[in-house]
Design a protein around this motif. Structure first.
Motif, PDB file in Angstrom:
ATOM      1  N   LYS A 101     -15.657  -9.786 -22.795  1.00 26.64           N
ATOM      2  CA  LYS A 101     -15.026 -11.038 -22.014  1.00 26.64           C
ATOM      3  C   LYS A 101     -14.782 -11.459 -20.741  1.00 26.64           C
ATOM      4  O   LYS A 101     -13.829 -10.822 -20.200  1.00 26.64           O
ATOM      5  CB  LYS A 101     -14.721 -12.176 -22.912  1.00 26.64           C
ATOM      6  CG  LYS A 101     -15.108 -12.426 -23.988  1.00 26.64           C
ATOM      7  CD  LYS A 101     -14.015 -13.573 -24.899  1.00 26.64           C
ATOM      8  CE  LYS A 101     -15.041 -13.499 -26.668  1.00 26.64           C
ATOM      9  NZ  LYS A 101     -14.090 -15.215 -26.584  1.00 26.64           N
ATOM     10  N   PRO A 102     -15.424 -11.875 -19.360  1.00 16.80           N
ATOM     11  CA  PRO A 102     -15.030 -12.100 -18.482  1.00 16.80           C
ATOM     12  C   PRO A 102     -13.491 -12.462 -18.216  1.00 16.80           C
ATOM     13  O   PRO A 102     -12.959 -11.353 -17.472  1.00 16.80           O
ATOM     14  CB  PRO A 102     -16.136 -12.385 -17.551  1.00 16.80           C
ATOM     15  CG  PRO A 102     -17.081 -13.012 -18.020  1.00 16.80           C
ATOM     16  CD  PRO A 102     -16.402 -12.967 -20.122  1.00 16.80           C
ATOM     17  N   ARG A 103     -12.658 -12.910 -18.790  1.00 14.88           N
ATOM     18  CA  ARG A 103     -11.370 -13.267 -18.919  1.00 14.88           C
ATOM     19  C   ARG A 103     -10.145 -11.734 -19.138  1.00 14.88           C
ATOM     20  O   ARG A 103      -9.780 -11.762 -18.215  1.00 14.88           O
ATOM     21  CB  ARG A 103     -11.038 -14.281 -19.723  1.00 14.88           C
ATOM     22  CG  ARG A 103     -10.043 -14.950 -19.993  1.00 14.88           C
ATOM     23  CD  ARG A 103      -9.143 -15.551 -20.386  1.00 14.88           C
ATOM     24  NE  ARG A 103      -8.870 -15.719 -21.828  1.00 14.88           N
ATOM     25  CZ  ARG A 103      -7.737 -16.663 -22.190  1.00 14.88           C
ATOM     26  NH1 ARG A 103      -7.289 -17.446 -22.004  1.00 14.88           N
ATOM     27  NH2 ARG A 103      -7.320 -15.432 -23.596  1.00 14.88           N
ATOM     28  N   PHE A 104     -11.121 -11.526 -19.911  1.00 15.74           N
ATOM     29  CA  PHE A 104     -10.445 -10.081 -20.328  1.00 15.74           C
ATOM     30  C   PHE A 104     -10.458  -8.793 -19.859  1.00 15.74           C
ATOM     31  O   PHE A 104      -9.880  -8.103 -19.324  1.00 15.74           O
ATOM     32  CB  PHE A 104     -10.174 -10.453 -22.072  1.00 15.74           C
ATOM     33  CG  PHE A 104      -9.613 -11.055 -22.496  1.00 15.74           C
ATOM     34  CD1 PHE A 104      -9.246 -11.911 -22.638  1.00 15.74           C
ATOM     35  CD2 PHE A 104     -10.915 -11.756 -23.836  1.00 15.74           C
ATOM     36  CE1 PHE A 104      -8.111 -12.563 -23.024  1.00 15.74           C
ATOM     37  CE2 PHE A 104     -10.213 -12.322 -24.893  1.00 15.74           C
ATOM     38  CZ  PHE A 104      -8.784 -13.254 -24.441  1.00 15.74           C
ATOM     39  N   LEU A 147      -3.897  -9.550 -20.555  1.00 17.91           N
ATOM     40  CA  LEU A 147      -4.568 -11.237 -20.901  1.00 17.91           C
ATOM     41  C   LEU A 147      -4.429 -11.457 -22.678  1.00 17.91           C
ATOM     42  O   LEU A 147      -4.275 -11.823 -24.420  1.00 17.91           O
ATOM     43  CB  LEU A 147      -5.399 -12.110 -20.546  1.00 17.91           C
ATOM     44  CG  LEU A 147      -4.326 -12.777 -19.626  1.00 17.91           C
ATOM     45  CD1 LEU A 147      -5.625 -13.372 -19.207  1.00 17.91           C
ATOM     46  CD2 LEU A 147      -3.682 -13.290 -19.703  1.00 17.91           C
ATOM     47  N   LEU A 148      -4.914 -10.589 -23.653  1.00 16.35           N
ATOM     48  CA  LEU A 148      -5.822  -9.953 -24.650  1.00 16.35           C
ATOM     49  C   LEU A 148      -4.007  -9.351 -25.417  1.00 16.35           C
ATOM     50  O   LEU A 148      -3.974 -10.099 -26.647  1.00 16.35           O
ATOM     51  CB  LEU A 148      -7.061  -9.434 -24.608  1.00 16.35           C
ATOM     52  CG  LEU A 148      -7.185  -8.796 -26.291  1.00 16.35           C
ATOM     53  CD1 LEU A 148      -7.111 -10.436 -26.801  1.00 16.35           C
ATOM     54  CD2 LEU A 148      -8.312  -7.900 -26.314  1.00 16.35           C
ATOM     55  N   VAL A 149      -3.589  -8.890 -24.851  1.00 18.50           N
ATOM     56  CA  VAL A 149      -2.694  -8.080 -25.253  1.00 18.50           C
ATOM     57  C   VAL A 149      -1.368  -9.841 -25.521  1.00 18.50           C
ATOM     58  O   VAL A 149      -0.884  -9.544 -26.664  1.00 18.50           O
ATOM     59  CB  VAL A 149      -1.298  -7.360 -24.630  1.00 18.50           C
ATOM     60  CG1 VAL A 149      -0.239  -6.307 -24.801  1.00 18.50           C
ATOM     61  CG2 VAL A 149      -2.818  -6.427 -24.799  1.00 18.50           C
ATOM     62  N   CYS A 150      -1.553 -10.261 -24.584  1.00 18.58           N
ATOM     63  CA  CYS A 150      -0.440 -11.263 -24.831  1.00 18.58           C
ATOM     64  C   CYS A 150      -0.764 -12.484 -25.990  1.00 18.58           C
ATOM     65  O   CYS A 150      -0.712 -13.236 -26.438  1.00 18.58           O
ATOM     66  CB  CYS A 150      -0.620 -12.186 -23.550  1.00 18.58           C
ATOM     67  SG  CYS A 150       0.774 -11.134 -22.110  1.00 18.58           S
ATOM     68  N   GLU A 151      -2.436 -12.271 -25.758  1.00 18.43           N
ATOM     69  CA  GLU A 151      -3.699 -13.274 -27.221  1.00 18.43           C
ATOM     70  C   GLU A 151      -2.087 -13.018 -28.276  1.00 18.43           C
ATOM     71  O   GLU A 151      -2.036 -13.246 -29.549  1.00 18.43           O
ATOM     72  CB  GLU A 151      -4.011 -13.774 -26.759  1.00 18.43           C
ATOM     73  CG  GLU A 151      -4.753 -14.473 -25.967  1.00 18.43           C
ATOM     74  CD  GLU A 151      -4.616 -15.996 -26.157  1.00 18.43           C
ATOM     75  OE1 GLU A 151      -4.804 -16.764 -26.667  1.00 18.43           O
ATOM     76  OE2 GLU A 151      -4.673 -16.551 -24.924  1.00 18.43           O
ATOM     77  N   LEU A 152      -3.263 -11.366 -28.490  1.00 15.84           N
ATOM     78  CA  LEU A 152      -2.236 -10.499 -29.631  1.00 15.84           C
ATOM     79  C   LEU A 152      -0.825 -11.488 -30.037  1.00 15.84           C
ATOM     80  O   LEU A 152      -0.617 -11.587 -31.132  1.00 15.84           O
ATOM     81  CB  LEU A 152      -2.881  -9.125 -29.611  1.00 15.84           C
ATOM     82  CG  LEU A 152      -4.482  -9.304 -29.347  1.00 15.84           C
ATOM     83  CD1 LEU A 152      -4.991  -7.577 -29.265  1.00 15.84           C
ATOM     84  CD2 LEU A 152      -4.866  -9.824 -30.451  1.00 15.84           C
ATOM     85  N   ALA A 153       0.270 -11.180 -29.452  1.00 17.03           N
ATOM     86  CA  ALA A 153       1.005 -11.486 -29.453  1.00 17.03           C
ATOM     87  C   ALA A 153       1.770 -12.434 -29.528  1.00 17.03           C
ATOM     88  O   ALA A 153       2.355 -12.894 -30.720  1.00 17.03           O
ATOM     89  CB  ALA A 153       2.210 -10.270 -28.392  1.00 17.03           C
ATOM     90  N   ARG A 154       0.929 -13.559 -29.481  1.00 13.87           N
ATOM     91  CA  ARG A 154       1.116 -15.209 -29.898  1.00 13.87           C
ATOM     92  C   ARG A 154       1.190 -15.167 -30.785  1.00 13.87           C
ATOM     93  O   ARG A 154       1.687 -15.904 -31.698  1.00 13.87           O
ATOM     94  CB  ARG A 154       0.813 -15.741 -28.713  1.00 13.87           C
ATOM     95  CG  ARG A 154       1.199 -17.121 -28.812  1.00 13.87           C
ATOM     96  CD  ARG A 154       0.145 -18.509 -28.468  1.00 13.87           C
ATOM     97  NE  ARG A 154      -1.107 -17.942 -27.513  1.00 13.87           N
ATOM     98  CZ  ARG A 154      -1.908 -18.527 -26.040  1.00 13.87           C
ATOM     99  NH1 ARG A 154      -0.530 -19.532 -25.760  1.00 13.87           N
ATOM    100  NH2 ARG A 154      -3.181 -18.448 -25.954  1.00 13.87           N
ATOM    101  N   ARG A 155       0.045 -14.498 -31.796  1.00 17.31           N
ATOM    102  CA  ARG A 155      -0.719 -14.586 -32.916  1.00 17.31           C
ATOM    103  C   ARG A 155       0.525 -14.335 -34.059  1.00 17.31           C
ATOM    104  O   ARG A 155       0.702 -14.683 -34.405  1.00 17.31           O
ATOM    105  CB  ARG A 155      -1.740 -14.329 -32.641  1.00 17.31           C
ATOM    106  CG  ARG A 155      -3.509 -14.909 -32.081  1.00 17.31           C
ATOM    107  CD  ARG A 155      -4.549 -14.483 -33.188  1.00 17.31           C
ATOM    108  NE  ARG A 155      -5.552 -14.456 -31.490  1.00 17.31           N
ATOM    109  CZ  ARG A 155      -6.743 -13.473 -31.824  1.00 17.31           C
ATOM    110  NH1 ARG A 155      -7.181 -12.909 -32.183  1.00 17.31           N
ATOM    111  NH2 ARG A 155      -7.596 -14.353 -31.130  1.00 17.31           N
ATOM    112  N   ALA A 156       1.138 -12.736 -33.253  1.00 13.25           N
ATOM    113  CA  ALA A 156       1.586 -11.945 -33.726  1.00 13.25           C
ATOM    114  C   ALA A 156       3.685 -12.627 -34.049  1.00 13.25           C
ATOM    115  O   ALA A 156       3.612 -13.135 -35.437  1.00 13.25           O
ATOM    116  CB  ALA A 156       2.116 -10.746 -33.470  1.00 13.25           C
ATOM    117  N   PHE A 157       3.578 -13.829 -33.334  1.00 14.98           N
ATOM    118  CA  PHE A 157       4.646 -14.677 -33.729  1.00 14.98           C
ATOM    119  C   PHE A 157       4.844 -15.646 -34.124  1.00 14.98           C
ATOM    120  O   PHE A 157       5.476 -15.298 -35.343  1.00 14.98           O
ATOM    121  CB  PHE A 157       5.027 -14.356 -31.869  1.00 14.98           C
ATOM    122  CG  PHE A 157       6.278 -15.775 -32.023  1.00 14.98           C
ATOM    123  CD1 PHE A 157       6.990 -15.200 -32.315  1.00 14.98           C
ATOM    124  CD2 PHE A 157       6.144 -17.061 -31.500  1.00 14.98           C
ATOM    125  CE1 PHE A 157       8.842 -16.238 -32.468  1.00 14.98           C
ATOM    126  CE2 PHE A 157       7.492 -17.712 -31.824  1.00 14.98           C
ATOM    127  CZ  PHE A 157       8.679 -16.853 -31.629  1.00 14.98           C
TER     128      PHE A 157
END
Length: 140
Positions: free
Chosen positions: A11-14, A20-30
Motif C-alpha cells: 500500500k502507498p501509505r506503507f 508505520l506498519l511496525v507501529c500498527e503491529l505494535a498497537r495491535r500487540a499492545f
C-alpha cells in the motif's frame, strides 16, 4: 507450533513510510496485551521507531522504550538494537536481515517493497519453515 507472519508492504501509505506498519503491529500487540520486542537493524532505526510510536496516532498510547534499562520487564514494547540483550517475549516484530533469534510464539516480519528486501525475506521464510514454524504471508 510457533508462527512466522510475513507482512509484504504494498500500500502507498506503507511504501512511503514502512515503519508505520511496525507501529500498527505494535498497537495491535499492545491492545492484545502481548509483550513485544521490536528487533531493529541499528540504533538510528531504533530512534526512528521510538519517535514514530509517540507520533503516528495522537489517540494511541503504546508504552515503549529502547531496551537496556532497569524497567525493561515492565514495558509493553521494547525496541532492541543489535548488541542489546533482552529476555525473550511471546511476540517479536523483526526488521533485521536475519531470522529473529530466541524463543517466541510468533514473529512478524515486516518486508519493504524494495526487491533486495523481498529477496532477504525469501531466505528467512525458508529458514523459519525449516525450523518448524507455520509460515504465512499478508499483503499490506
Amino acid at each position: 507450533m510457533p508462527r512466522a507472519d510475513f507482512y509484504l508492504i504494498d500500500k502507498p501509505r506503507f511504501r512511503e513510510q514502512p515503519l508505520l506498519l511496525v507501529c500498527e503491529l505494535a498497537r495491535r500487540a499492545f491492545a492484545a496485551q502481548q509483550p513485544t520486542l521490536i528487533l531493529v537493524r541499528d540504533f538510528e532505526q531504533a530512534e526512528a521507531v521510538d519517535e514514530l510510536l509517540w507520533a503516528f496516532d495522537e489517540d494511541a498510547f503504546i508504552p515503549h522504550q529502547l531496551a537496556g534499562d532497569d524497567d525493561d520487564a515492565d514495558t509493553a514494547v521494547l525496541i532492541v538494537p543489535p548488541g542489546i540483550d533482552t529476555t525473550d517475549r511471546p511476540l517479536v516484530i523483526n526488521l533485521r536481515e536475519g531470522c529473529a533469534p530466541g524463543r517466541f510464539e510468533r514473529v512478524l516480519e515486516v518486508v519493504a517493497a524494495d526487491p533486495a528486501e523481498r529477496d532477504g525475506s525469501r531466505t528467512r521464510w525458508r529458514e523459519y519453515a525449516r525450523l518448524g514454524f507455520e509460515v504465512n504471508k499478508f499483503d499490506m
